[in-house]
Scaffold this active site. Structure first.
Site, PDB file in Angstrom:
ATOM      1  N   ASP A 150      37.593  29.458  32.818  1.00 43.76           N
ATOM      2  CA  ASP A 150      38.172  29.855  34.089  1.00 43.76           C
ATOM      3  C   ASP A 150      37.275  29.346  35.198  1.00 43.76           C
ATOM      4  O   ASP A 150      36.059  29.409  35.094  1.00 43.76           O
ATOM      5  CB  ASP A 150      38.232  31.381  34.153  1.00 43.76           C
ATOM      6  CG  ASP A 150      39.620  31.871  33.839  1.00 43.76           C
ATOM      7  OD1 ASP A 150      40.570  31.121  34.125  1.00 43.76           O
ATOM      8  OD2 ASP A 150      39.751  32.987  33.318  1.00 43.76           O
TER       9      ASP A 150
ATOM     10  N   LYS B  33      40.638  33.950  64.460  1.00 42.02           N
ATOM     11  CA  LYS B  33      40.429  32.934  63.418  1.00 42.02           C
ATOM     12  C   LYS B  33      41.277  33.335  62.208  1.00 42.02           C
ATOM     13  O   LYS B  33      41.531  34.515  61.978  1.00 42.02           O
ATOM     14  CB  LYS B  33      38.940  32.796  63.049  1.00 42.02           C
ATOM     15  CG  LYS B  33      38.352  33.952  62.233  1.00 42.02           C
ATOM     16  CD  LYS B  33      37.859  33.486  60.877  1.00 42.02           C
ATOM     17  CE  LYS B  33      38.456  34.359  59.791  1.00 42.02           C
ATOM     18  NZ  LYS B  33      37.905  35.688  59.681  1.00 42.02           N
TER      19      LYS B  33
ATOM     20  N   SER C 136      42.350  37.284  61.821  1.00 38.60           N
ATOM     21  CA  SER C 136      41.534  38.381  62.308  1.00 38.60           C
ATOM     22  C   SER C 136      40.952  37.955  63.656  1.00 38.60           C
ATOM     23  O   SER C 136      41.006  36.773  64.019  1.00 38.60           O
ATOM     24  CB  SER C 136      40.409  38.713  61.332  1.00 38.60           C
ATOM     25  OG  SER C 136      39.438  37.687  61.372  1.00 38.60           O
TER      26      SER C 136
ATOM     27  N   GLU D  32      35.141  36.141  52.387  1.00 35.23           N
ATOM     28  CA  GLU D  32      35.137  34.929  53.215  1.00 35.23           C
ATOM     29  C   GLU D  32      34.582  35.256  54.595  1.00 35.23           C
ATOM     30  O   GLU D  32      33.761  34.526  55.139  1.00 35.23           O
ATOM     31  CB  GLU D  32      36.552  34.363  53.368  1.00 35.23           C
ATOM     32  CG  GLU D  32      37.070  33.644  52.140  1.00 35.23           C
ATOM     33  CD  GLU D  32      37.849  34.565  51.233  1.00 35.23           C
ATOM     34  OE1 GLU D  32      37.752  35.797  51.435  1.00 35.23           O
ATOM     35  OE2 GLU D  32      38.536  34.072  50.334  1.00 35.23           O
TER      36      GLU D  32
ATOM     37  N   ALA E 136      46.422  40.635  54.676  1.00 33.48           N
ATOM     38  CA  ALA E 136      47.068  39.594  53.879  1.00 33.48           C
ATOM     39  C   ALA E 136      48.375  39.151  54.516  1.00 33.48           C
ATOM     40  O   ALA E 136      48.821  38.027  54.311  1.00 33.48           O
ATOM     41  CB  ALA E 136      47.309  40.094  52.462  1.00 33.48           C
TER      42      ALA E 136
ATOM     43  N   ASP F 192      38.888  37.523  30.423  1.00 38.45           N
ATOM     44  CA  ASP F 192      38.682  38.968  30.515  1.00 38.45           C
ATOM     45  C   ASP F 192      39.951  39.736  30.833  1.00 38.45           C
ATOM     46  O   ASP F 192      40.074  40.894  30.488  1.00 38.45           O
ATOM     47  CB  ASP F 192      37.585  39.287  31.541  1.00 38.45           C
ATOM     48  CG  ASP F 192      37.854  38.656  32.895  1.00 38.45           C
ATOM     49  OD1 ASP F 192      38.925  38.024  33.051  1.00 38.45           O
ATOM     50  OD2 ASP F 192      36.997  38.783  33.785  1.00 38.45           O
TER      51      ASP F 192
ATOM     52  N   PHE G 166      41.436  41.697  59.430  1.00 43.36           N
ATOM     53  CA  PHE G 166      42.177  40.733  58.625  1.00 43.36           C
ATOM     54  C   PHE G 166      43.175  41.465  57.723  1.00 43.36           C
ATOM     55  O   PHE G 166      42.878  42.516  57.173  1.00 43.36           O
ATOM     56  CB  PHE G 166      41.212  39.932  57.752  1.00 43.36           C
ATOM     57  CG  PHE G 166      41.885  38.909  56.903  1.00 43.36           C
ATOM     58  CD1 PHE G 166      42.190  37.654  57.438  1.00 43.36           C
ATOM     59  CD2 PHE G 166      42.250  39.186  55.597  1.00 43.36           C
ATOM     60  CE1 PHE G 166      42.820  36.708  56.672  1.00 43.36           C
ATOM     61  CE2 PHE G 166      42.896  38.241  54.829  1.00 43.36           C
ATOM     62  CZ  PHE G 166      43.186  36.994  55.372  1.00 43.36           C
TER      63      PHE G 166
ATOM     64  N   THR H 247      49.150  39.145  58.000  1.00 44.94           N
ATOM     65  CA  THR H 247      48.968  38.334  59.209  1.00 44.94           C
ATOM     66  C   THR H 247      48.084  37.133  58.938  1.00 44.94           C
ATOM     67  O   THR H 247      48.214  36.102  59.579  1.00 44.94           O
ATOM     68  CB  THR H 247      48.319  39.161  60.327  1.00 44.94           C
ATOM     69  OG1 THR H 247      47.028  39.601  59.860  1.00 44.94           O
ATOM     70  CG2 THR H 247      49.163  40.374  60.656  1.00 44.94           C
ATOM     71  N   ARG H 248      47.194  37.253  57.975  1.00 47.03           N
ATOM     72  CA  ARG H 248      46.227  36.216  57.609  1.00 47.03           C
ATOM     73  C   ARG H 248      45.444  35.744  58.845  1.00 47.03           C
ATOM     74  O   ARG H 248      45.176  34.554  59.007  1.00 47.03           O
ATOM     75  CB  ARG H 248      46.928  35.045  56.915  1.00 47.03           C
ATOM     76  CG  ARG H 248      47.474  35.453  55.548  1.00 47.03           C
ATOM     77  CD  ARG H 248      48.114  34.325  54.835  1.00 47.03           C
ATOM     78  NE  ARG H 248      49.241  33.821  55.608  1.00 47.03           N
ATOM     79  CZ  ARG H 248      49.553  32.545  55.725  1.00 47.03           C
ATOM     80  NH1 ARG H 248      48.845  31.629  55.115  1.00 47.03           N
ATOM     81  NH2 ARG H 248      50.588  32.174  56.442  1.00 47.03           N
TER      82      ARG H 248
END
Lengths: 569, 685
Positions: free
Chosen positions: B310, B398, B387, B351, B382, B521, B380, B384-385
């Site tokens: 992976d 950004k 912040s 990130e 998920a 896993d 931030f 609107t992606r």
């Protein structure tokens, strides 16, 4: 040893190596069922045979079916030959009026020719009618060789195919081997022999008037044709009792070259065909290198021992420069006798152009040891290739572990089943050879046949069983083998050596053909490089040496030391 | 890597003393029959002992000689069983501590598992649990058996199994739901559904494995045993028939010398060490904190052609990290960095944190200590992606390029050429571009990329040298995957991989004749783990993954596969090396014994006595003594294993052939001569 001698040896081996590739490619095409230049002529004949016999060439067999085919065909051949020999006096073409063979001699001879051994407990020109020679023995000369080739092809296919059970059709392989390979070659070689002066006649003998005016009866017959297939099929059974030392079987140095080339080339080419068919000509060459290297060393050993000669003879005034010429033909000399002896025992030919029993102790040790190594140099037609592959499997197993992977040969994993069968095949040789030798060496009925007592006598017995089990057919002279005990046990040894070897080998093929072919990576142990060639030679020598060293120590080895100490046998 | 590996000492009395006792117990022929070579040796030893007793009472033979032969034959057998005991002994201590952890386990079995808030339970012994039972585990309780957390979250101390003292989090759902019996809950509580029968739990399997009790011969071990049995038969034939051949030659060989010859010829060295090699190999694996369910899997690891790894967490650190800021349209780098820092303050994702870290590290910026009034942070999400922050009238944002463009109110074609060029360049190299804007102005682009773990490239190069291909599996798009693949030095990659695609890939490779290993896993890895020839599940993974794989890595380190492959190869190499050594030894033994046997009849054979051994009797005895001592001498090698070097098969073979083949040929000539000198000096014969 002389430069000329080595040049002669080199000439013959180079000639064989030149022939190997075209002949190997041709055989690969034949056994793959592809068209060859002979197909227009022989194709209809081949199909005619299938139609007559009710064989469906496209119906392939599993290893068991294939092995049953081999056994059925051999049993039928055995019974037919036995009947011919026992009824010889009633059958035609018996101009000399030879009587029927005794039951044990007929058994021995039938076993001998069906197993491609051609051990001869009889003298050909004084025992066999022309019908027995041609319809009995010569037929087996062809088909016993073809049977070996068929088995080798079944084994080859085990490496080509994967995930199936079928190894090919025995009847098809048998027919093709005879029709496309042995028969055309035999015709060519027989004509060459006639050109070189071998007789080819249906007359039994002719009468000559000697210089003193006496009448001499000289035996003759269809010698050239018999000689051709004798060598091409690595049979070795001579027309005459003294085999290729007889001036009619082997009149001159050129016929001697042709004899050796003929017996080596088919077997060697079959190894090349193996490489071609499994998709790696390098693999074919690697196996051929093993045989050539060992043959050259073996030849060199005999050559050296014979030119070194016998110090006891030197002591009584024989010129030491002559070496040991006892039992040799002056027209061949040391080099060609040595090469012939090494090749005939490295193969399972067994024809001789000199008497092995008359070689010096070490000179005689070599041919015996070469047979005991399993006759893989390059061995009998087909059976030799099978033996080489079994050794390769063993070599790969022991050494392959040392690279840290489950051993594999040509992409096929070698696991418990293959090991079991390979060991079974390997066990037959020491069990039969040493078992029968030990009994014969202590029992009255065994010892009484010995000509020379002491270690040489033991060598005579050991050589006989070695030759029979190895399906070689050459003899160490001396031993009176035409007795019920030897005829019977040697016959049994021949049958064991042939069939208890071929059947496990076919079973190995059956196990391998099912397995997937594993991809090659840099972690794979390469089997087409010099390292593998050296390894395979090592394994062959060590396995053979370990099994037979004690017996050989009491035969030729001790004889050698005793000779140096001043005693001869 | 492993924290528990410690040097192996042969002289460790804690292992030696019990091993000696075990070695004697193992002389029981019913046990020894599993090892044909040593079994034959034992029969021969019994036979010679009987002869010795006969010699003593009857007085016909030479009892001193026969007695010493018998003694050394027994030593040969004993040394072989001792080797096995020592190998087993090293795992025993570890097994003992595991056993202690599982004694006296009790379970609070829920009486009404279907009622969420009813915690009525009865206390039963763990051994009475059945699969499907639901148990409650509270603070300080030991988890009674392997299972799946169905409710709750807790920190669990798994040091009993992993040796790692830091507690781990176990919770319902997700990839951390598996718990192991014998581990301890140290905070909160869990409801666990038992998935394994008592007696077959992970710890039980581990104990059985370590103790070697359930040890079965692996396929390769079986094949090798057949070869060794075959060789034993060959030598049996050679020795028995030698009696007849000798009789012909005028020598009546005694049974004692024939027995000595037989035992020195049969491959007792490898026969005696064969099982020790396998046990020691498994033990080495355990020291690397890997538990294999079978020896077969370890052996298969040596054959692996393709390694499936992976990307996330194995090849890369798992989180994309900011690597550079690219200002556009005349914006200064420092201004961009400040804006980015502001915009990311409210971004708690990995990130986001990496952006803050980069701004602080590269530009020495400090986040504002206190936000002035009127500051609004836009966290931030998920959906609107994006912040950002509204501060001092500045509106800094950004986020994903399209989301930021929407914020600015333009589409991509309206953005400046420099901006588009920067975005495309990042995408081409497999990175992720984030746009930064203030009000209606685009400031620049942040380059986020997957960071490849240091040193991983070298490990893949080592694998390539072993002949193993590495394939990276990732959910990324092919462009990203290709970039990381080339950076990490893997041979191939599988991009946008779904569990089905992984499975298909494995099947395809297997039909091509390759052996596949993979590490995983998650529950969605389970089918692929089961299909792979070697499936290594992470201890931290789900129960499904752990059941599907045939090995569990207690350290949960996927690159451990490399060590596993090496151990697998080592086991095979050690067997091969000792087999070669054993067979090569025989040449010298012939040269010692054959001239000795026939000195009476053929003194000329003395020419073969190239070692110059003193007398026939000392020659035979020396060969037997050497044959026994060599087993003891090679026990350390059998336990340690032959060293594996990733240099390619041909080079490896050449080297090992030289050491164990040629060495095996030469060593006994020297060894037997030395023993002969010692025997002579001591005057015991």
């Amino acid at each position: 040893m002389s430069l000329i001698g080595w040049l002669q040896i080199g000439l013959v081996l180079v000639a064989v190596l030149v022939l190997v590739k075209p002949l190997g490619l041709y055989m690969a095409r034949v056994f793959s069922g592809e068209r060859t230049f002979l197909t227009p002529v022989l194709g209809p004949v081949e199909r005619g045979f299938y139609a007559l016999a009710g064989v469906r060439p496209d119906r392939e067999q599993t290893w068991l079916g294939y092995a049953l085919g081999v056994l059925l065909f051999s049993i039928f051949g055995f019974l037919a030959l036995y009947a011919i020999l026992r009824l010889q006096h009633l059958l035609p073409l018996n101009s000399q009026g030879f009587p029927a063979l005794s039951p044990d001699l007929a058994f021995n001879t039938a076993a001998s020719f069906v197993t491609n051994t051609n051990w001869q407990s009889y003298g050909g020109e004084t025992t066999m009618s022309h019908l027995s020679q041609m319809l009995g023995l010569t037929v087996q000369n062809f088909v016993s060789a073809a049977t070996g080739m068929a088995a080798a092809m079944a084994l080859t296919r085990a490496f080509i195919r994967s995930g199936v059970n079928e190894l090919g059709n025995f009847w098809v392989d048998l027919t093709r081997a005879t029709l496309y390979v042995l028969l055309p070659l035999a015709i060519v070689v027989a004509l060459a022999f006639v050109a070189l002066g071998l007789p080819q006649s249906l007359d039994a003998s002719f009468v000559a008037t000697t210089l003193e005016g006496a009448q001499q009866i000289i035996a003759t017959g269809p010698v050239a044709s018999q000689e051709a297939i004798k060598q091409l099929g690595t049979n070795g059974g001579g027309f005459f009792n003294v085999n290729a030392a007889h001036p009619f079987e082997n009149p001159n140095i050129f016929s001697n070259y042709l004899n050796i080339i003929a017996m080596l080339s088919v077997s060697a080419a079959l190894v090349y065909a193996f490489g071609q068919m499994v998709g790696s000509r390098r693999q074919g060459w690697a196996l051929i290198s093993v045989t050539v290297i060992m043959l050259v060393v073996g030849t060199g050993a005999i050559y050296w021992a014979e030119t070194f000669g016998n110090p006891l003879l030197t002591a009584v005034g024989v010129d030491p420069a002559l070496g040991n010429m006892e039992g040799k033909e002056v027209r061949f000399g040391h080099a060609m006798t040595a090469l012939y002896a090494a090749v005939t025992t490295g193969l399972s030919d067994g024809g001789v152009n000199g008497m092995h029993g008359s070689l010096t102790p070490l000179g005689g040790f070599v041919p015996m040891f070469l047979i005991q190594l399993g006759e893989v140099l390059p061995g009998g037609v087909g059976s030799g290739l099978c033996g080489l592959v079994v050794f390769a499997i063993l070599a790969v197993f022991v050494a392959g572990l040392m690279v840290g992977r489950t051993p594999e040969f040509l992409g096929k994993k070698i696991e418990a089943r293959e090991m079991k069968l390979a060991m079974l095949a390997v066990l037959i040789l020491p069990l039969t050879i040493l078992g029968f030798t030990a009994v014969s060496a202590v029992a009255e009925f065994g010892v009484s046949s010995i000509l020379t007592p002491g270690p040489h006598g033991l060598s005579e017995i050991l050589y006989a069983y070695t030759s029979a089990t190895g399906n070689n057919g050459s003899a160490f002279g001396g031993l009176t083998a035409n007795t019920p005990w030897y005829n019977t046990t040697l016959g049994i040894a021949m049958l064991l050596g042939r069939f208890t070897y071929l059947v496990p080998v076919l079973a190995i093929a059956g196990a391998l053909v099912k397995k997937p072919r594993i991809a090659v990576s840099s972690g794979t142990f390469p089997t087409d490089r010099p390292l593998f060639v050296g390894l395979l030679i090592g394994i062959i020598l060590i396995l053979g040496g370990l099994q037979f060293f004690p017996a050989l120590a009491l035969g030729p080895i001790v004889e050698h030391f005793v000779m140096l100490a001043g005693q001869s046998f | 890597m492993s924290t528990t590996t410690k040097p192996i000492s042969m002289l460790d009395l804690a292992i030696m003393v019990p091993a000696l006792r075990e070695a004697v117990l193992k002389l029981d022929p019913r046990q020894l029959v599993r090892n044909p070579v040593i079994f034959v040796t034992e029969i021969v030893a019994v036979l010679v002992t009987v002869l010795f007793v006969g010699d003593l009472t009857g007085g016909a033979g030479a009892p001193a000689f026969t007695g010493q032969i018998a003694l050394w034959l027994w030593f040969t057998v004993l040394f072989a069983t001792f080797a096995e005991s020592v190998a087993e002994g090293r795992g025993k201590a570890q097994a003992e501590s595991l056993k202690r952890s599982k004694t006296d386990l009790f379970a609070k079995k829920l009486l009404f598992p279907d009622q969420k808030y009813n915690r009525g339970s009865e206390v039963i012994p763990a051994t009475a649990l059945k699969v499907g039972d639901v148990v409650l585990v509270e603070v300080n309780d030991l988890i009674p058996g392997d299972g799946e957390v169905i409710e709750g979250i807790a920190s669990v101390n798994e040091s009993a199994i992993t040796g790692e003292s830091a507690p781990v989090i176990r919770e319902a759902g997700g990839d951390r739901s598996a718990v192991t019996g014998g581990t301890q809950v140290i905070s909160d509580w869990l409801k666990v559904r038992i998935t394994t029968k008592p007696g077959e739990t992970f710890v039980d399997r581990m104990i059985a494995l370590i103790e070697g009790a359930k040890r079965q011969k692996t396929p390769n071990e079986i094949a090798l045993s057949i070869l060794l049995s075959g060789l034993t038969l060959v030598f049996l034939i050679a020795v028995v028939t030698l009696y007849g051949l000798a009789l012909y030659s005028g020598t009546d060989l005694s049974v004692a010398v024939l027995a000595a010859l037989l035992v020195t010829l049969i491959p007792t060295t490898i026969g005696g060490l064969l099982s020790a090699i396998g046990i020691a190999g498994m033990d080495r694996l355990i020291r690397f904190n890997v538990i294999a369910t079978s020896g077969r899997a370890v052996e298969a690891a040596g054959d692996v052609d393709t390694l499936l790894l992976d990307k996330t967490g194995t090849i890369t650190f798992g989180n994309r990290m900011a690597s550079e800021f690219l200002p556009v349209d005349g914006v200064s780098e420092k201004y961009l960095a400040e804006a980015v820092l502001l915009a990311s303050l409210a971004d708690e994702t990995a990130e986001g944190r990496s952006i803050v870290a980069l701004a602080q590290a590269d530009f020495g910026l400090a986040p504002p200590s206190a936000a002035p009034n009127g500051t609004t942070t836009i966290p931030f999400s998920a959906q609107t992606r994006i912040s950002g922050i509204d501060i001092d009238g500045r509106r800094v944002r950004k986020g994903a390029v399209d989301a930021v463009l929407r914020f600015v109110g333009i589409d991509k074609s309206q953005a400046s050429g420099a901006f588009n060029k920067a975005v495309d360049a990042i995408a081409r190299t497999g990175g992720t571009p984030l746009a930064v804007a203030e009000a209606d102005r685009l400031l620049g682009v942040i380059h986020l990329k997957d960071v490849v773990k240091p040193g991983i490239k070298e490990r893949f190069a080592a694998l390539r040298a072993m002949g193993i291909r590495t394939v990276m599996v990732t959910g990324d798009n092919p462009v990203t995957a290709a970039a990381i693949a080339s950076e990490a030095g893997v041979d191939d990659f599988l991009a946008e991989a779904t569990p089905e695609q992984k499975l298909d890939f494995i099947r395809k490779e297997q039909t091509g004749g390759r052996l596949i290993a993979m590490a995983g896993d998650g529950t969605n890895d389970a089918p692929a783990l089961a299909q792979a020839d070697v499936g290594v599940a992470m201890q931290s993974g789900t129960q499904a993954a752990r059941e599907a794989g045939n090995m569990v890595d207690l350290d949960s380190s996927p690159t451990k596969l490399i060590e596993i492959v090496e151990i697998g190869k080592q086991i095979l190499m050690t067997r091969g090396a000792l087999t070669t050594f054993s067979i090569a030894n025989d040449a010298a033994k012939y040269f010692a014994i054959i001239p000795a046997l026939f000195l009476g009849t053929y003194p000329e054979l003395g020419a073969l006595n190239i070692m110059g051994l003193r007398s026939p009797q000392s020659a035979i005895l020396s060969a037997v003594i050497f044959n026994a001592l060599i087993i003891v001498a090679l026990i350390p090698l059998a336990l340690r294993g032959v060293k594996y070097r990733p240099v390619g098969a041909a080079a490896l073979l050449g080297r090992n052939l030289l050491i164990y083949g040629l060495g095996g040929l030469v060593a006994p000539f020297i060894g037997i001569k030395l023993v002969d000198m010692a025997v002579t000096a001591l005057g015991i014969i």
